[in-house]
Each structure stands twice: as C-alpha cells, then as structure tokens.
Scaffold this active site. Structure first.
Site, mmCIF file in Angstrom:
data_model
loop_
_atom_site.group_PDB
_atom_site.id
_atom_site.type_symbol
_atom_site.label_atom_id
_atom_site.label_comp_id
_atom_site.label_asym_id
_atom_site.label_seq_id
_atom_site.Cartn_x
_atom_site.Cartn_y
_atom_site.Cartn_z
ATOM 1 N N LYS A 184 11.447 21.775 -21.215
ATOM 2 C CA LYS A 184 11.211 21.552 -19.785
ATOM 3 C C LYS A 184 9.742 21.198 -19.563
ATOM 4 O O LYS A 184 8.854 22.032 -19.725
ATOM 5 C CB LYS A 184 11.544 22.791 -18.954
ATOM 6 C CG LYS A 184 11.585 22.469 -17.439
ATOM 7 C CD LYS A 184 11.349 23.668 -16.568
ATOM 8 C CE LYS A 184 9.898 23.946 -16.309
ATOM 9 N NZ LYS A 184 9.199 22.915 -15.466
ATOM 10 N N GLU A 258 1.294 30.853 -25.431
ATOM 11 C CA GLU A 258 -0.092 30.368 -25.432
ATOM 12 C C GLU A 258 -0.499 30.281 -23.968
ATOM 13 O O GLU A 258 -0.035 29.430 -23.227
ATOM 14 C CB GLU A 258 -0.178 29.004 -26.131
ATOM 15 C CG GLU A 258 -1.592 28.616 -26.510
ATOM 16 C CD GLU A 258 -2.260 27.744 -25.471
ATOM 17 O OE1 GLU A 258 -3.028 28.313 -24.652
ATOM 18 O OE2 GLU A 258 -2.005 26.535 -25.440
ATOM 19 N N CYS A 292 -6.934 25.240 -21.336
ATOM 20 C CA CYS A 292 -6.832 26.685 -21.500
ATOM 21 C C CYS A 292 -7.978 27.251 -22.336
ATOM 22 O O CYS A 292 -8.411 28.384 -22.127
ATOM 23 C CB CYS A 292 -5.487 27.049 -22.124
ATOM 24 S SG CYS A 292 -5.115 26.138 -23.628
ATOM 25 N N GLU A 389 -9.760 32.773 -14.592
ATOM 26 C CA GLU A 389 -9.638 31.412 -15.092
ATOM 27 C C GLU A 389 -9.530 30.459 -13.912
ATOM 28 O O GLU A 389 -8.575 30.511 -13.133
ATOM 29 C CB GLU A 389 -8.411 31.270 -15.994
ATOM 30 C CG GLU A 389 -8.293 29.886 -16.620
ATOM 31 C CD GLU A 389 -7.068 29.744 -17.502
ATOM 32 O OE1 GLU A 389 -7.152 29.038 -18.514
ATOM 33 O OE2 GLU A 389 -6.021 30.335 -17.171
#
Length: 478
Positions: A184, A258, A292, A389
C-alpha cells in the site's frame, strides 16, 4: 532565493511521463476498480494541480489482493532462486531504461527536485533490485542456516517521502526470498507504485506476485490485520508504528518497523568547516528535510559555533527554492498541505519558546506548498523543536564543550535512527560512534545509502533492518 550566480531556468520536460487520467488497483496482474467504486485525487505539491484520479482500496480489495498473493505464493516460492533472480534483474533493467520517466513522475507527485529523483532516488531503486537479484540463488550461504524458507504473503506499507525507493527497499528482498507482496503506497504519492505495477507486467512477473493497493490509512490497517498476511513491513511515523505493533501482537506475523528520527549531526572543533557545512545542508535540506534520518539537530562544539554558523548561513543563502522540475532547484515543495501545516505549527512553537529563528531571503511561489529553509539558534534540549520530529527543512542548533556532553545530548531523544560525526580524528569517530545509540552513523558525510548496507533504528525509531544481507532475514523463516 538570492544567489551569487544567476541561473536561467532549466526545466525537465513533463511530457516524458505520460500520466493517465485515472488508475485502478493492481490485483492479480490486472488493473481493476475498487470494490466500492471509491476514488481519490493525487495532486502536484508544487502547483496543487490534480495529476490523476486513483482507485481507493478498501477492506474487500485488501482481501482480494491477499488471496491473489497467497495463490501465487505456491508457484513463486517453488521457483529456483536463479529463476526468481531473472525476474528481478529484468525489473532492475527496465527501471534503468525508464528512469527518466520515473524521475519526472516522482517529482511531479512528490514535490522533490528533479535533480534528487534523477541522481539519487532512481539509481538507488535500480541498485536494490540488482543487489537482491544477486542474493536470490545464494540464500543457503546468507548465514541463516541451510535452506531458509520464505514466510508467505508480505503486507507492506510505505510513506510518501521516498515512494519508489521505499517500494524497492521492501519488494526487492521479499521477491528474492520467495515471498509474494501486497503493497500500500501513501495516498499522496501513489503514481510511481502504479507505474511499477506496469513494470512488473512488462517484466513478465507472474500474476499475483506483486499487488499494489493505493488508499488511505484504513486500507493499511486492513492489510496489517489480515489473518492471511505472514509478514508486515512498515515505514512511517512512530505513532502509526506503535498502533501496528499492537495489532500484530499475539499473532505469528513477523514485523519490521522503520519509524521516525531526530538525528544528531555532531561537529567537533577540528572538523573541516566547509565540508561539514555541505554535510549539514545535505543532512537536513535534502528532500526538504522530509527524511526520517535527517540531521535535524546540529550539535556544534562551542569554540567554533560562530565560524560554522556564519559559513552555514552564507551557504543557505545560495540555495535555490522553486519549481522542482527545474534542474537548478535545490529546495522543492513540501509534500502536502497537511505536512506544511505541521511544520508551520512546530516552527511557531519554537519561536514562542524563545529560540531564535533565521531564514535566508526567500520568495515563495504563490501556488503549492512551500517552506523556506529555517535555522534555529539559542535552542535547548527542553525546546519542542529539539525533541519532536518536524519532518521539514528546519535545523535546530545546540552546542557542546566535550565529547561526553555531545554524546549525552545526541542520545537524549526517544529516537535512535541516525547520527553524523565530523572530525579529523579517526579515534574520536570510533570512540563517539560506539557510544551513540543510533542505527546508522555517518562519519564526515551524511545521507549516504547503499543497497549492501543495512539501515534501521533503535528505540522509537523501530526495529529490524532493511538493505544488505541483514535485509533478507525479515523475509525468511529462520
């Protein structure tokens, strides 16, 4: 942005990528409508124009795709590794042949500069398929015991920041080890995955081995929870990763995550300043900071802070923000209005908490989603911008006096994905690296990737490794 050089526009042609008005789901080797007929639009972040209409997968479509993958698994897993390798090699070569088309498509759908998709993303995508094609007939010698077996059906959910590269990271090892896939893609960047579906057909991949289901979070949740999925692989936010872990808990599904990061880029007083500045810029402004493992926290030794910041600000003033299809562009568009809002909110909070904000003189385009490269000084570890983040072109600068203080500040985060060390002393690199709790640590460089090298994190950055020999284990019953 202002620049010491004046560059004439050098646009890549949009006509290279032929985008259809609409796309279906890719199930069992064919494009098909969603069971409930739902569709959604994908837009270009740099212009807000609608690129195409895409079928929206639901629970019934997930079930259909998993059944197709399960049916294909028996035949695919029974093939000798050398035969599976032929398909992977063929896919890799087709990606190379169509790389210019795919780069244009990725830039239009994602917003990142064409220079990045052309020179970084696409070469790495092809390299991952070439690399894992080489492993397909050598699994007995990979260090996981004699005759390691595939798991079955792999359910994979990927993010929007590197759509095609994340696809390669997941599909290549899964196919090499004999698994079948239901993937997906993110709802804001479905097009390159659908073009990859066409590459699978062009390569003659057996039906059902790869299935692509564009859709929203509900489709991803259905895929993760499906009882006939044997392996779940997810790249994305830590919050969603935690929810996936709760869903998978108590089942026999194998899981790799991850997730987010808040990488520290540590610059010591003996580092080559100009080289470090280039690494800092690459670490946080590559892909508009939507990475990331971005080096979003700069830890600079106190004695060189002024010199480094002066050089860094001078370098930021030369970056060019604008049309991502222009080969001269350094900073492209933010991926979506939602992500731009998040970045804006966190930056405003940084100012409200007392950090000092700086951006170079920058004229933002009138349409699209844009954010100027931003630098924060007078930042403490208590500031939100030093903890959360941001996932945007925003750098927080902190200082340190000793290596131990640098390590303590670098590790003072719930994340543990990446870090960078800048120094001329090899002994210091090794000593500091051994104390940093991060999955990948770069020395005197940043954001360098290779298919032979494993990538992954610790703590709230997830678990498991992708890439290298280590990336095979996640798809094998060992």
């Amino acid at each position: 942005m202002a620049s010491v050089f004046e560059y004439a526009p050098a646009p890549e042609s949009r006509s290279i990528a032929d985008i259809a008005p609409s796309y279906g789901l890719f199930i069992d080797g064919e494009f098909t409508e969603a069971a409930d007929g739902k569709v959604f639009k994908t837009v270009s972040p740099s212009t807000e124009e609608v690129l195409s209409e895409v079928a929206q997968a639901g629970e019934a479509d997930v079930d259909r795709a998993v059944k197709a993958a399960r049916k294909a698994f028996d035949t695919w897993s029974a093939l000798p590794g050398s035969e599976r390798a032929k398909y992977l090699f063929r896919i890799a070569r087709i990606i190379q042949e169509r790389s210019r088309e795919l780069a244009v498509l990725e830039t239009l759908d994602n917003g990142k500069p064409i220079r990045e998709t052309r020179d970084a993303d696409l070469p790495l995508v092809a390299a991952h398929f070439f690399y894992y094609a080489g492993w397909a007939d050598k699994l007995d010698h990979a260090g996981f015991g004699a005759d390691p077996r595939p798991l079955g059906v792999a359910g994979q959910v990927i993010p929007w920041n590197f759509p095609l590269l994340m696809l390669a990271w997941k599909i290549a090892p899964a196919l090499a080890t004999g698994n079948t896939v239901v993937l997906k893609p993110a709802e804001t960047t479905p097009l390159s995955a659908l073009f990859f579906a066409d590459i699978c057909r062009q390569a003659g991949l057996p039906k059902g081995v790869v299935n692509i289901l564009p859709g929203y979070g509900d489709a991803g949740a259905s895929l993760v929870a499906h009882p006939d999925v044997n392996k779940v692989a997810f790249t994305g936010s830590t919050a969603v990763g935690k929810q996936i872990a709760r869903t998978v808990a108590g089942t026999r599904k194998k899981l790799t995550l991850e997730l987010g990061g808040k990488g520290a880029n540590i610059v010591f007083d003996d580092a080559p300043i100009d080289q470090a500045v280039e690494g800092i810029v690459n670490g946080i402004f590559f892909n508009q900071g939507q990475v990331c493992c971005a080096g979003s926290r700069l830890l600079v030794q106190e004695s060189i802070q002024e010199e480094l910041l002066e050089s860094l600000k001078r370098r930021l003033s030369t970056l060019r923000l604008g049309d991502p299809m222009d080969k001269n562009t350094d900073i492209g568009a933010i991926n979506s209005e939602e992500q731009l809002s998040r970045i804006t909110t966190l930056v405003e909070r940084g100012e409200a908490e007392g950090a000092e904000r700086w951006s170079p003189a920058c004229e933002l385009p009138e349409s699209g989603y844009w954010f100027a490269p931003t630098l924060f000084t007078n930042v403490t570890q208590a500031h939100t911008i030093a903890r959360d983040e941001i996932f945007g072109p925003v750098l927080s600068v902190l200082t340190f006096r000793t290596p131990d203080e640098a390590v303590a500040k670098a590790n003072n985060t719930p994340y543990g994905l990446s870090a960078g060390i800048w120094t001329e002393k090899g002994s210091r690199i090794l000593a500091v690296a051994n104390k940093l709790r991060a999955g990948v640590i770069w020395s005197n460089t940043f954001n360098k990737f290779d298919p032979t090298s494993p990538f992954g994190g610790y703590k709230e950055s997830g678990f498991g490794r992708e890439g290298g020999r280590h990336g095979l284990e996640a798809y094998l019953d060992v």
